[in-house]
Scaffold this motif. Sequence first.
Motif, PDB file in Angstrom:
ATOM      1  N   MET A  43       0.819  -1.214   0.000  1.00 54.57           N
ATOM      2  CA  MET A  43       0.000   0.000   0.000  1.00 54.57           C
ATOM      3  C   MET A  43       0.854   1.266   0.000  1.00 54.57           C
ATOM      4  O   MET A  43       0.472   2.276  -0.597  1.00 54.57           O
ATOM      5  CB  MET A  43      -0.955  -0.013   1.188  1.00 54.57           C
ATOM      6  CG  MET A  43      -2.057  -1.055   1.030  1.00 54.57           C
ATOM      7  SD  MET A  43      -3.042  -1.257   2.512  1.00 54.57           S
ATOM      8  CE  MET A  43      -3.881   0.315   2.588  1.00 54.57           C
ATOM      9  N   TYR A  58      -9.114  -4.197  -1.807  1.00 49.55           N
ATOM     10  CA  TYR A  58      -8.771  -5.413  -1.063  1.00 49.55           C
ATOM     11  C   TYR A  58      -9.837  -6.454  -1.365  1.00 49.55           C
ATOM     12  O   TYR A  58     -11.028  -6.146  -1.446  1.00 49.55           O
ATOM     13  CB  TYR A  58      -8.751  -5.123   0.443  1.00 49.55           C
ATOM     14  CG  TYR A  58      -8.122  -6.242   1.228  1.00 49.55           C
ATOM     15  CD1 TYR A  58      -6.788  -6.179   1.586  1.00 49.55           C
ATOM     16  CD2 TYR A  58      -8.851  -7.367   1.593  1.00 49.55           C
ATOM     17  CE1 TYR A  58      -6.191  -7.206   2.295  1.00 49.55           C
ATOM     18  CE2 TYR A  58      -8.263  -8.404   2.295  1.00 49.55           C
ATOM     19  CZ  TYR A  58      -6.930  -8.308   2.645  1.00 49.55           C
ATOM     20  OH  TYR A  58      -6.347  -9.330   3.331  1.00 49.55           O
ATOM     21  N   TYR A  88      -7.248  -5.833   8.369  1.00 50.60           N
ATOM     22  CA  TYR A  88      -8.309  -4.842   8.562  1.00 50.60           C
ATOM     23  C   TYR A  88      -7.750  -3.611   9.268  1.00 50.60           C
ATOM     24  O   TYR A  88      -8.042  -2.476   8.905  1.00 50.60           O
ATOM     25  CB  TYR A  88      -9.459  -5.438   9.372  1.00 50.60           C
ATOM     26  CG  TYR A  88     -10.477  -4.405   9.787  1.00 50.60           C
ATOM     27  CD1 TYR A  88     -11.470  -4.027   8.909  1.00 50.60           C
ATOM     28  CD2 TYR A  88     -10.412  -3.806  11.040  1.00 50.60           C
ATOM     29  CE1 TYR A  88     -12.399  -3.050   9.272  1.00 50.60           C
ATOM     30  CE2 TYR A  88     -11.322  -2.842  11.413  1.00 50.60           C
ATOM     31  CZ  TYR A  88     -12.320  -2.469  10.528  1.00 50.60           C
ATOM     32  OH  TYR A  88     -13.218  -1.506  10.884  1.00 50.60           O
ATOM     33  N   GLN A  91      -5.741  -1.481   6.958  1.00 53.31           N
ATOM     34  CA  GLN A  91      -6.633  -0.649   6.141  1.00 53.31           C
ATOM     35  C   GLN A  91      -7.149   0.536   6.954  1.00 53.31           C
ATOM     36  O   GLN A  91      -7.195   1.668   6.471  1.00 53.31           O
ATOM     37  CB  GLN A  91      -7.813  -1.484   5.619  1.00 53.31           C
ATOM     38  CG  GLN A  91      -7.436  -2.586   4.677  1.00 53.31           C
ATOM     39  CD  GLN A  91      -7.043  -2.078   3.304  1.00 53.31           C
ATOM     40  OE1 GLN A  91      -7.515  -1.061   2.842  1.00 53.31           O
ATOM     41  NE2 GLN A  91      -6.152  -2.806   2.657  1.00 53.31           N
ATOM     42  N   SER A  95      -6.510   4.552   6.318  1.00 56.92           N
ATOM     43  CA  SER A  95      -7.642   5.458   6.068  1.00 56.92           C
ATOM     44  C   SER A  95      -7.666   6.632   7.049  1.00 56.92           C
ATOM     45  O   SER A  95      -8.199   7.688   6.731  1.00 56.92           O
ATOM     46  CB  SER A  95      -8.970   4.697   6.146  1.00 56.92           C
ATOM     47  OG  SER A  95      -9.290   4.371   7.489  1.00 56.92           O
TER      48      SER A  95
END
Length: 141
Positions: A43, A58, A88, A91, A95
């Motif tokens: 990422m 994803y 998770y 991510q 974010s």
Amino acid sequence: MHQATKYDTYDRSGPKVYIGEYAVTSGAGLGNLRGAVGEAAFMTGMERNSDIVIMGSYAPLFCNANHKRWPINLINYDSYRVFGIPSYYVQQMFSQNRGDVVLPITVEAPVVDAAPKGGAIGVGTWRTQAEFKRHPSHPRR
């Protein structure tokens, strides 16, 4: 981790890139920290090359924990709970935290060879007969 630089030398005058599905699936069990760190490295490469990598997804995203079709699923649920694998939280971290400074880094990660796969053969029938014969070219053990 080894894919973190995948788009660093991509032709900037070519088409934009949408990474349709990504996830570490090799050597990550049902979703572990090693896989999550590998995805985080990938990422950072997407962010570093955001001039050409315009989107990434994803996958698989949701899974009923009682009916898994893939070993790695970002968000799992059943009749009484919802839980994410370590990926998770990667991510979530990406974010909630904008990477607005790019620092040079070198990743040195040893290549981990996958253990040889063992296996078995299963034969099932439904009110019929089945026969298994060794192929003549396959040696007996």
